[in-house]
Design a protein around this motif. Structure first.
Motif, PDB file in Angstrom:
ATOM      1  N   UNK A   1      -9.114  40.223 -52.164  1.00 20.06           N
ATOM      2  CA  UNK A   1      -8.868  38.807 -52.464  1.00 20.06           C
ATOM      3  C   UNK A   1     -10.021  38.151 -53.217  1.00 20.06           C
ATOM      4  N   UNK A   2     -11.183  38.823 -53.213  1.00 18.25           N
ATOM      5  CA  UNK A   2     -12.342  38.244 -53.886  1.00 18.25           C
ATOM      6  C   UNK A   2     -13.248  37.456 -52.972  1.00 18.25           C
ATOM      7  N   UNK A   3     -12.882  37.331 -51.677  1.00 21.37           N
ATOM      8  CA  UNK A   3     -13.769  36.653 -50.726  1.00 21.37           C
ATOM      9  C   UNK A   3     -15.085  37.418 -50.576  1.00 21.37           C
ATOM     10  N   UNK A   4     -14.997  38.727 -50.698  1.00 24.19           N
ATOM     11  CA  UNK A   4     -16.196  39.569 -50.744  1.00 24.19           C
ATOM     12  C   UNK A   4     -16.178  40.297 -52.082  1.00 24.19           C
ATOM     13  N   UNK A   5     -17.203  40.075 -52.891  1.00 21.08           N
ATOM     14  CA  UNK A   5     -17.252  40.659 -54.223  1.00 21.08           C
ATOM     15  C   UNK A   5     -18.205  41.846 -54.272  1.00 21.08           C
ATOM     16  N   UNK A   6     -18.052  42.740 -55.277  1.00 18.65           N
ATOM     17  CA  UNK A   6     -18.992  43.856 -55.421  1.00 18.65           C
ATOM     18  C   UNK A   6     -20.435  43.367 -55.457  1.00 18.65           C
ATOM     19  N   UNK A   7     -21.268  43.959 -54.608  1.00 17.57           N
ATOM     20  CA  UNK A   7     -22.673  43.579 -54.543  1.00 17.57           C
ATOM     21  C   UNK A   7     -22.991  42.462 -53.563  1.00 17.57           C
ATOM     22  N   UNK A   8     -21.953  41.824 -53.006  1.00 16.32           N
ATOM     23  CA  UNK A   8     -22.213  40.711 -52.089  1.00 16.32           C
ATOM     24  C   UNK A   8     -22.527  41.224 -50.685  1.00 16.32           C
ATOM     25  N   UNK A   9     -23.263  40.420 -49.950  1.00 18.59           N
ATOM     26  CA  UNK A   9     -23.664  40.790 -48.599  1.00 18.59           C
ATOM     27  C   UNK A   9     -22.647  40.280 -47.585  1.00 18.59           C
ATOM     28  N   UNK A  10     -22.329  41.122 -46.601  1.00 15.09           N
ATOM     29  CA  UNK A  10     -21.406  40.701 -45.551  1.00 15.09           C
ATOM     30  C   UNK A  10     -22.069  39.661 -44.658  1.00 15.09           C
ATOM     31  N   UNK A  11     -21.276  38.752 -44.064  1.00 14.07           N
ATOM     32  CA  UNK A  11     -21.843  37.784 -43.107  1.00 14.07           C
ATOM     33  C   UNK A  11     -22.488  38.504 -41.927  1.00 14.07           C
ATOM     34  N   UNK A  12     -23.267  37.749 -41.140  1.00 14.75           N
ATOM     35  CA  UNK A  12     -23.871  38.312 -39.939  1.00 14.75           C
ATOM     36  C   UNK A  12     -22.800  38.948 -39.065  1.00 14.75           C
TER      37      UNK A  12
ATOM     38  N   UNK B   1     -22.143  39.021 -35.889  1.00 12.54           N
ATOM     39  CA  UNK B   1     -21.471  38.169 -34.902  1.00 12.54           C
ATOM     40  C   UNK B   1     -20.488  37.218 -35.577  1.00 12.54           C
ATOM     41  N   UNK B   2     -20.889  36.667 -36.731  1.00 18.39           N
ATOM     42  CA  UNK B   2     -20.024  35.729 -37.447  1.00 18.39           C
ATOM     43  C   UNK B   2     -18.793  36.430 -38.017  1.00 18.39           C
ATOM     44  N   UNK B   3     -18.983  37.639 -38.599  1.00 19.11           N
ATOM     45  CA  UNK B   3     -17.858  38.349 -39.193  1.00 19.11           C
ATOM     46  C   UNK B   3     -16.887  38.835 -38.119  1.00 19.11           C
ATOM     47  N   UNK B   4     -17.434  39.290 -36.983  1.00 24.37           N
ATOM     48  CA  UNK B   4     -16.569  39.736 -35.886  1.00 24.37           C
ATOM     49  C   UNK B   4     -15.701  38.589 -35.389  1.00 24.37           C
ATOM     50  N   UNK B   5     -16.308  37.398 -35.276  1.00 22.84           N
ATOM     51  CA  UNK B   5     -15.549  36.230 -34.828  1.00 22.84           C
ATOM     52  C   UNK B   5     -14.484  35.840 -35.857  1.00 22.84           C
ATOM     53  N   UNK B   6     -14.859  35.918 -37.150  1.00 24.23           N
ATOM     54  CA  UNK B   6     -13.918  35.561 -38.207  1.00 24.23           C
ATOM     55  C   UNK B   6     -12.720  36.513 -38.240  1.00 24.23           C
ATOM     56  N   UNK B   7     -12.991  37.802 -37.992  1.00 24.45           N
ATOM     57  CA  UNK B   7     -11.922  38.798 -38.029  1.00 24.45           C
ATOM     58  C   UNK B   7     -11.166  38.892 -36.710  1.00 24.45           C
ATOM     59  N   UNK B   8     -11.742  38.316 -35.648  1.00 22.83           N
ATOM     60  CA  UNK B   8     -11.103  38.362 -34.347  1.00 22.83           C
ATOM     61  C   UNK B   8     -11.185  39.717 -33.678  1.00 22.83           C
ATOM     62  N   UNK B   9     -12.326  40.416 -33.895  1.00 22.60           N
ATOM     63  CA  UNK B   9     -12.526  41.733 -33.283  1.00 22.60           C
ATOM     64  C   UNK B   9     -13.870  41.743 -32.567  1.00 22.60           C
ATOM     65  N   UNK B  10     -14.063  42.753 -31.719  1.00 25.12           N
ATOM     66  CA  UNK B  10     -15.345  42.878 -31.040  1.00 25.12           C
ATOM     67  C   UNK B  10     -16.403  43.396 -32.022  1.00 25.12           C
TER      68      UNK B  10
END
Length: 222
Positions: free
Chosen positions: A17-28, A30-39
């Motif tokens: 979708x382009x929310x994460x682009x080539x070369x971009x850093x993933x969120x922290x 804890x934040x990404x796990x909460x956003x995705x709804x996974x442990x």
């Protein structure tokens, strides 16, 4: 679908979708796990899986990044896995080459420059070379044609499919009478078709070339 598979699918969706682009850093984490709804454990497993296929790049002490997503980088993982295939899988690999390589050769007949054709002919040299030398020339010959197709993904894919069949090519050169001369003659025929700018002839000769290796291997395995 497992929780880890769900996390993988969601990360891939963010990249597409382009929310994460080539070369971009993933969120922290804890934040990404909460956003995705996974442990966080499931997220770590997803990141580990995606890093193995070169979609994510985990940098110790720095974070996790989306890779460049260049074809060569992504297909390195495929090449690595193919190296572990047993000999009875070589026919399957050659079967894929039989589909893709004639198309690449036809495209090269339309795109290859005169200088590239001259270089291609230098890779067809029968004088004073061993079987292993001929196989090395064979790899370079087919790589030059694939690169000249103008399609980087196709060239990278064919490159990843070439190395796992190297042992079979050497085996054929050692055990089959006339294989050495036949390979040289077939390469010359492919060169002539490309030089004539005849995509259909180039396609037919490349197909016959790969099919010949498959037929020999089927007989030898039987």
């Amino acid at each position: 679908m497992s929780v880890t598979d769900d996390a993988i699918a969601k990360i891939k969706a963010m990249i597409v979708s382009g929310d994460l682009r080539p070369g971009s850093r993933l969120p922290r984490e804890a934040d990404l796990a909460a956003e995705l709804g996974v442990s966080r454990n499931s997220l770590r497993e997803a990141v580990r899986a995606l890093s193995l296929v070169r979609i994510l790049d985990v940098r110790q002490g720095d974070g996790t990044y989306v890779s460049s997503l260049e074809p060569n980088s992504l297909l390195d993982a495929m090449s690595f896995l193919l190296e572990f295939h047993q000999d009875d899988s070589v026919l399957d690999i050659l079967g894929v080459r039989r589909i893709l390589e004639p198309e690449a050769t036809a495209m090269a007949a339309q795109r290859m420059s005169e200088d590239e054709i001259v270089h291609l002919r230098t890779l067809v040299r029968p004088e004073g070379v061993s079987v292993t030398d001929l196989v090395a020339l064979d790899l370079n010959f087919h790589a030059a044609i694939a690169n000249a197709s103008g399609n980087r993904v196709l060239a990278s894919l064919l490159d990843s499919l070439s190395m796992p069949t190297t042992r079979a090519r050497i085996w054929r050169g050692v055990t089959e009478e006339g294989a050495f001369e036949r390979t040289i003659a077939e390469h010359r025929g492919i060169c002539d078709a490309i030089d004539a700018r005849d995509p259909q002839l180039a396609h037919a000769r490349a197909l016959a070339h790969v099919a010949g290796v498959m037929e020999w291997l089927e007989r030898a395995a039987g």
